[in-house]
Design a protein around this motif. Sequence first.
Motif, short mmCIF file in Angstrom:
data_model
loop_
_atom_site.label_atom_id
_atom_site.label_comp_id
_atom_site.label_asym_id
_atom_site.label_seq_id
_atom_site.Cartn_x
_atom_site.Cartn_y
_atom_site.Cartn_z
N ASP A 1 27.76 4.75 -26.66
CA ASP A 1 27.56 3.39 -27.37
C ASP A 1 27.42 2.30 -26.56
O ASP A 1 26.89 1.40 -26.68
N ASP A 2 28.12 2.57 -25.04
CA ASP A 2 27.95 1.54 -24.18
C ASP A 2 26.76 1.61 -23.04
O ASP A 2 26.66 0.81 -22.27
N LEU A 3 25.86 2.48 -23.48
CA LEU A 3 24.87 2.80 -22.72
C LEU A 3 23.99 1.74 -22.29
O LEU A 3 23.67 1.26 -21.09
N GLU A 4 23.42 1.02 -23.22
CA GLU A 4 22.55 -0.05 -23.31
C GLU A 4 23.11 -1.20 -22.58
O GLU A 4 22.63 -1.96 -21.79
N ALA A 5 24.46 -1.59 -22.88
CA ALA A 5 25.27 -2.76 -22.31
C ALA A 5 25.38 -2.43 -20.81
O ALA A 5 25.31 -3.29 -19.97
N LEU A 6 25.66 -1.34 -20.36
CA LEU A 6 25.78 -0.87 -19.09
C LEU A 6 24.67 -1.25 -18.44
O LEU A 6 24.63 -1.53 -17.09
N THR A 7 23.41 -0.58 -18.79
CA THR A 7 22.09 -0.86 -18.25
C THR A 7 21.81 -2.35 -17.99
O THR A 7 21.49 -2.63 -16.89
N ARG A 8 22.12 -3.21 -18.87
CA ARG A 8 22.02 -4.42 -18.76
C ARG A 8 22.79 -5.28 -17.85
O ARG A 8 22.38 -6.30 -17.10
N ARG A 9 24.08 -4.82 -17.74
CA ARG A 9 24.98 -5.35 -16.54
C ARG A 9 24.65 -5.10 -15.15
O ARG A 9 25.27 -5.57 -14.51
N VAL A 25 30.84 2.62 -16.68
CA VAL A 25 31.66 1.75 -17.33
C VAL A 25 32.93 2.90 -17.84
O VAL A 25 32.40 4.02 -18.20
N ARG A 26 34.23 2.46 -17.89
CA ARG A 26 35.22 3.34 -18.29
C ARG A 26 35.86 2.65 -19.53
O ARG A 26 36.08 1.30 -19.74
N ARG A 27 36.42 3.47 -20.46
CA ARG A 27 37.09 3.25 -21.47
C ARG A 27 38.21 4.36 -22.04
O ARG A 27 38.03 5.28 -21.51
N PRO A 28 39.08 3.97 -23.07
CA PRO A 28 39.94 5.00 -23.15
C PRO A 28 39.43 6.27 -23.70
O PRO A 28 40.20 7.36 -22.91
N ASP A 29 38.50 6.62 -24.08
CA ASP A 29 37.86 7.78 -24.59
C ASP A 29 37.04 8.33 -23.96
O ASP A 29 36.38 9.52 -24.09
#
Length: 291
Positions: free
Chosen positions: A72-80, A85-89
Amino acid sequence: MNALLRVEHLTMRFGGLTAVNDFGFTANRGDITALIGPNGAGKTTVFNCITGFYKPSEGRIALLHGAPQAWDDLEALTRRDARSVRRPDGALFLLERMPDYLVAQRARVARTFQNIRLFSNLPVLDNILIGEHSRLRTGLFGTILRLPSARIEEIEARQRAIDIAALFGNRLIPRLRQIVSGLSYANRRRVEIARALATRPKLLLLDEPTAGMNPAETLELAEQIKSLHGLGLTVLIIEHKLDVVTQLADTVVVLDHGEKLTEGKPAEVRRNEDVLRAYLGRAATEAAHAA
């Protein structure tokens, strides 16, 4: 989504030559995905882009650690414009933004090469331990000072290396103290795969692992590679022998002149006329119709 690796719109240009053009595929967690195609199709170039040896001209190469929700974080990571990106899961990595040493160390991608690259003057066990040492926590100074924690890690690493050698039946265990240069070609291949496994990868890339082997050696190594499923590994393999591909692969991706020709199950791909024509030539296509 069970994807561990997503390659999207991958393009690699060398001056005026486009080696790979708008190529994409997905490798699912725990699967063996085979990349096949004629010589010069771009297969090793794809491997080099995934492992950070080449920086792609265009495209995205995303690798997942942990739970599928991390996608779910892929697009946000690409834009940044970040590498990961690391998260608890879990965690996501954009491999096209990472140098090769970070792809290996942080994204935990390992590979073997078409031309075997071992320390030929070292014993089998030491070659495998080199892969283990890349994951040790105590570091260089702990090893030099012979700290208790370093000694414990060394003992554990040695045992893991022996356990990895045991994955290849009786081919490596009796030869752990033997100098690699004295091994048969097939056993040197096994040592190279064992060293890659010792880095504890999430994704393992094998570049023509059965090249140069006779049919019996090929069959045995293919069975050993297949057994890696039990380790939960995701494997990408470049292989020219279609019988090996049929035996090993869950999914086959076919490249021709740097572009994806087709993708599917091994049996489907073997019947595809475009694949037969590109990969084996017109004579094979005619023979397939006659069969």
